[in-house]
Design an enzyme around this catalytic site. Structure first.
Site, mmCIF file in Angstrom:
data_model
loop_
_atom_site.group_PDB
_atom_site.id
_atom_site.type_symbol
_atom_site.label_atom_id
_atom_site.label_comp_id
_atom_site.label_asym_id
_atom_site.label_seq_id
_atom_site.Cartn_x
_atom_site.Cartn_y
_atom_site.Cartn_z
ATOM 1 N N ARG A 156 0.963 -1.249 -0.034
ATOM 2 C CA ARG A 156 -0.097 0.030 0.093
ATOM 3 C C ARG A 156 0.831 1.071 -0.095
ATOM 4 O O ARG A 156 0.648 2.163 -0.523
ATOM 5 C CB ARG A 156 -0.943 0.085 1.141
ATOM 6 C CG ARG A 156 -1.658 1.187 1.387
ATOM 7 C CD ARG A 156 -2.891 1.444 2.209
ATOM 8 N NE ARG A 156 -2.973 0.500 3.515
ATOM 9 C CZ ARG A 156 -2.053 0.939 4.394
ATOM 10 N NH1 ARG A 156 -1.467 1.733 4.612
ATOM 11 N NH2 ARG A 156 -2.175 -0.159 5.553
ATOM 12 N N TYR B 153 -16.515 16.387 -15.360
ATOM 13 C CA TYR B 153 -16.828 14.924 -15.586
ATOM 14 C C TYR B 153 -18.038 14.661 -14.243
ATOM 15 O O TYR B 153 -17.856 15.174 -13.324
ATOM 16 C CB TYR B 153 -15.690 14.119 -15.320
ATOM 17 C CG TYR B 153 -16.141 12.718 -14.887
ATOM 18 C CD1 TYR B 153 -16.896 11.966 -15.918
ATOM 19 C CD2 TYR B 153 -15.687 12.038 -13.927
ATOM 20 C CE1 TYR B 153 -17.162 10.793 -15.947
ATOM 21 C CE2 TYR B 153 -16.078 10.596 -13.497
ATOM 22 C CZ TYR B 153 -16.777 9.994 -14.545
ATOM 23 O OH TYR B 153 -17.137 8.911 -14.066
ATOM 24 N N ASP C 96 -7.292 18.590 -14.230
ATOM 25 C CA ASP C 96 -7.754 17.218 -14.700
ATOM 26 C C ASP C 96 -7.484 17.289 -16.165
ATOM 27 O O ASP C 96 -8.131 18.062 -17.150
ATOM 28 C CB ASP C 96 -9.225 17.015 -14.655
ATOM 29 C CG ASP C 96 -9.857 15.762 -15.256
ATOM 30 O OD1 ASP C 96 -9.081 14.902 -15.939
ATOM 31 O OD2 ASP C 96 -10.690 15.204 -14.648
ATOM 32 N N LYS D 114 -7.991 5.992 -19.168
ATOM 33 C CA LYS D 114 -8.525 6.727 -20.519
ATOM 34 C C LYS D 114 -7.117 6.676 -21.693
ATOM 35 O O LYS D 114 -6.797 5.711 -21.834
ATOM 36 C CB LYS D 114 -9.025 8.337 -20.582
ATOM 37 C CG LYS D 114 -9.919 8.294 -19.416
ATOM 38 C CD LYS D 114 -11.395 7.393 -19.768
ATOM 39 C CE LYS D 114 -12.504 7.101 -18.878
ATOM 40 N NZ LYS D 114 -12.249 7.626 -17.507
HETATM 41 C C1 LIG Z 1 -12.489 13.916 -17.326
HETATM 42 C C2 LIG Z 1 -12.434 12.725 -16.365
HETATM 43 N N1 LIG Z 1 -11.998 13.047 -14.970
HETATM 44 C C3 LIG Z 1 -12.018 11.908 -14.149
HETATM 45 C C4 LIG Z 1 -12.740 10.795 -14.356
HETATM 46 C C5 LIG Z 1 -12.832 9.569 -13.440
HETATM 47 O O1 LIG Z 1 -11.837 8.678 -13.793
HETATM 48 P P1 LIG Z 1 -12.065 7.040 -13.332
HETATM 49 O O2 LIG Z 1 -13.079 6.770 -14.058
HETATM 50 O O3 LIG Z 1 -10.951 6.345 -13.571
HETATM 51 O O4 LIG Z 1 -12.222 6.921 -11.802
HETATM 52 C C6 LIG Z 1 -13.161 10.614 -15.694
HETATM 53 C C7 LIG Z 1 -13.828 9.152 -16.121
HETATM 54 O O5 LIG Z 1 -14.620 8.894 -17.221
HETATM 55 C C8 LIG Z 1 -13.127 11.603 -16.739
HETATM 56 O O6 LIG Z 1 -13.742 11.384 -18.069
#
Ligand SMILES: Cc1ncc(COP(=O)(O)O)c(C=O)c1O
Length: 384
Positions: A51, A103, A175, A200
Site C-alpha cells: 500500500r 465529468y 484534470d 483513458k
Molecule cells: C475527465 C475525467 N476525469 C475523471 C474521471 C474519473 O476517472 P475514473 O473513471 O478512472 O475514476 C473521468 C472518467 O470518465 C473523466 O472522464
C-alpha cells in the site's frame, strides 16, 4: 541522459525508467506481492508493504512525473480516487471553485461526498477567467479546472487561471484526462497539480481503471503521498504495468486520435442532419485561440447534437452505430460513442446539465485509431 533533456516521444518510453535491478528486465516486472522480507525491523530495500509502495507502481509513478514535466507522480486505484486525495488536502470551511462543465463523477464526489464534510463547491463557467475572481474569498483553497471539458469541449486558459490562483495563493489542479501531456502540460503553465483518469488515454486500451497525480513541489507531494498511504486507494502492480505499457505508445496513438478527430469533426460539421458540433479545433470555437496556444493539437473527443435536438433521434443514432461501440469511458484505441445525459453525466441534475449545454440530445464520441474512412462510413449509415 537526464530525463529533463529527453523530448516527449522519448519520455513516454524511457522517462523515469531503469532496467530492473534483479535481472535487467527491460519492462518492469509485475511485483505481485503485498509485503517484502526484512533482515531486521526496518531492514528492507525501500519497500515494506505494497500500500505504501510497490516497485511496479514506482516505475509507473516515475513515468507519470516524467511525461507531465513534474517531479513526483502518484498512482491511484481510479481517477476519482486521485481526485478524492486532492480534496482531502482541504478542511471543513474551505471552498473550491470548480469548472461547471466537469465529468459527472467529479461533480458527484464534490457534491455528495465532500459537501457533507463542510467543504463548499462553486461550479462556474471558466471560459472567461475574470469571472473566477468574483468567487474568491479568504476560504478559497482550490481551483479545479478541467480542459477541454467533458463533454462540452470548452477550453479554459490554464496560464490565466494559474496567474489568478497564484495572486490569491490558491492551489490549482487541472484534470488533464482529455488532453494528455501529448497535447498540454499544465504544470508548465503554472498549475500545482495535474490529475488523470489513466483509465483513458494513458492506459489507452480500455483494459484498466487507474488514476494519477503529478506535482512539482516536494511539500505538496509529501502531503499527497501521506493521503495516498493513509487512505489506501492505490492501484495494484498489474494495473500499474498496463498503464506503463500504454504510456509507451501514447504519442503515436494521440497523433492518430487527433488526425481522425479532425476528419470526423469536419465531416459532422458539414452534415445537413447535424445541428451543432463541439470540437476545439474549429476556428469559430469560442476559445479556439487559447486551445491553439496551450495545446499541440485538438484531440479525438467530439460532441454533437442532431438536427432538431431530438432525444429520440440521438438515441436511434447511437443504437445504429456498428464500429463505434456504445459504452462509457473514452481514450482507448477503439472508437466509442456515449450519451452523456443518461450515461457519464447522469449524476448531474438535468437543470444543471442543461445550463452547461449537456442537453438530452447530445452525443459524445471518443474517436479511436481505426481507419478514418471506416469511422466516417459508420457515422454515415447511423445518421442516415
Ligand atoms: C475527465 C475525467 N476525469 C475523471 C474521471 C474519473 O476517472 P475514473 O473513471 O478512472 O475514476 C473521468 C472518467 O470518465 C473523466 O472522464
Amino acid at each position: 541522459m537526464s530525463d529533463q533533456k529527453l523530448r516527449f516521444n522519448s519520455k513516454t518510453i524511457h522517462g523515469g525508467q531503469q532496467p530492473d535491478k534483479a535481472y535487467g528486465a527491460v519492462m518492469p516486472p509485475i511485483y505481485q506481492t503485498s509485503t517484502y522480507a526484512q533482515t531486521t525491523p526496518g531492514g528492507h530495500q525501500g519497500y515494506a508493504y505494497s500500500r505504501s509502495a510497490n516497485p511496479t507502481r514506482t516505475a509507473l509513478e516515475n513515468s507519470l512525473a516524467s511525461i507531465e514535466n513534474g517531479n513526483y507522480g502518484l498512482a491511484f486505484a481510479s481517477g476519482l480516487a486521485a481526485i478524492d486525495a486532492i480534496i482531502k488536502l482541504l478542511a471543513p470551511g474551505d471552498e473550491v471553485i470548480s469548472t461547471n462543465d466537469v465529468y459527472g463523477g467529479s461533480y458527484r464526489l464534490f457534491k455528495q461526498i465532500f459537501e457533507k464534510f463542510g467543504i463548499t463547491f462553486h461550479f462556474i463557467g471558466m471560459q472567461d477567467v475574470d469571472k473566477i475572481a468574483k468567487y474568491v474569498n479568504s476560504n478559497t483553497k482550490l481551483i479545479w479546472v478541467e480542459t477541454p471539458t467533458n463533454p462540452m469541449m470548452n477550453i479554459i486558459d490554464i496560464k490565466a487561471v494559474s496567474k489568478l490562483a497564484k495572486k490569491y495563493q490558491i492551489l490549482m489542479a487541472v484534470d488533464n484526462t482529455f488532453a494528455t501531456p501529448y497535447l498540454q502540460t499544465p504544470l508548465d503553465l503554472g498549475a500545482d497539480i495535474v490529475m488523470h483518469s489513466a483509465t483513458k488515454y494513458l492506459g489507452g486500451h480500455s483494459d484498466v481503471v487507474v488514476g494519477a497525480l503529478v506535482v512539482k513541489d516536494k511539500n505538496l507531494a509529501d502531503k499527497l503521498y501521506f493521503i495516498q498511504n493513509a487512505s489506501g486507494a492505490v492501484c495494484g502492480p498489474m494495473d500499474s504495468f498496463l498503464v506503463l505499457r500504454g504510456i509507451k505508445t501514447l504519442h503515436v496513438r494521440m497523433q492518430r486520435h487527433c488526425e481522425n478527430g479532425k476528419a470526423i469533426a469536419e465531416y459532422l460539421a458539414k452534415h445537413p442532419k447535424i445541428e451543432k458540433v463541439y470540437w476545439p479545433g474549429f476556428e469559430d470555437h469560442p476559445n479556439h485561440q487559447i486551445a491553439k496556444s496551450q495545446m499541440k493539437d485538438f484531440g479525438g473527443m467530439i460532441s454533437f447534437v442532431p438536427k432538431g435536438s431530438s432525444y429520440e433521434a440521438a438515441i436511434k443514432m447511437v443504437e445504429k452505430l456498428k464500429i463505434f461501440t456504445l459504452a462509457e469511458s473514452l481514450g482507448g484505441v477503439e472508437s466509442l460513442a456515449g450519451h452523456p445525459a443518461s450515461m457519464t453525466h447522469a449524476s448531474i441534475p438535468q437543470e444543471e446539465r442543461n445550463k452547461s449545454g449537456v442537453v438530452d440530445a447530445l452525443i459524445r464520441l471518443s474517436v479511436g485509431i481505426e481507419d478514418e474512412a471506416d469511422l466516417i462510413g459508420d457515422l454515415e449509415q447511423a445518421i442516415g
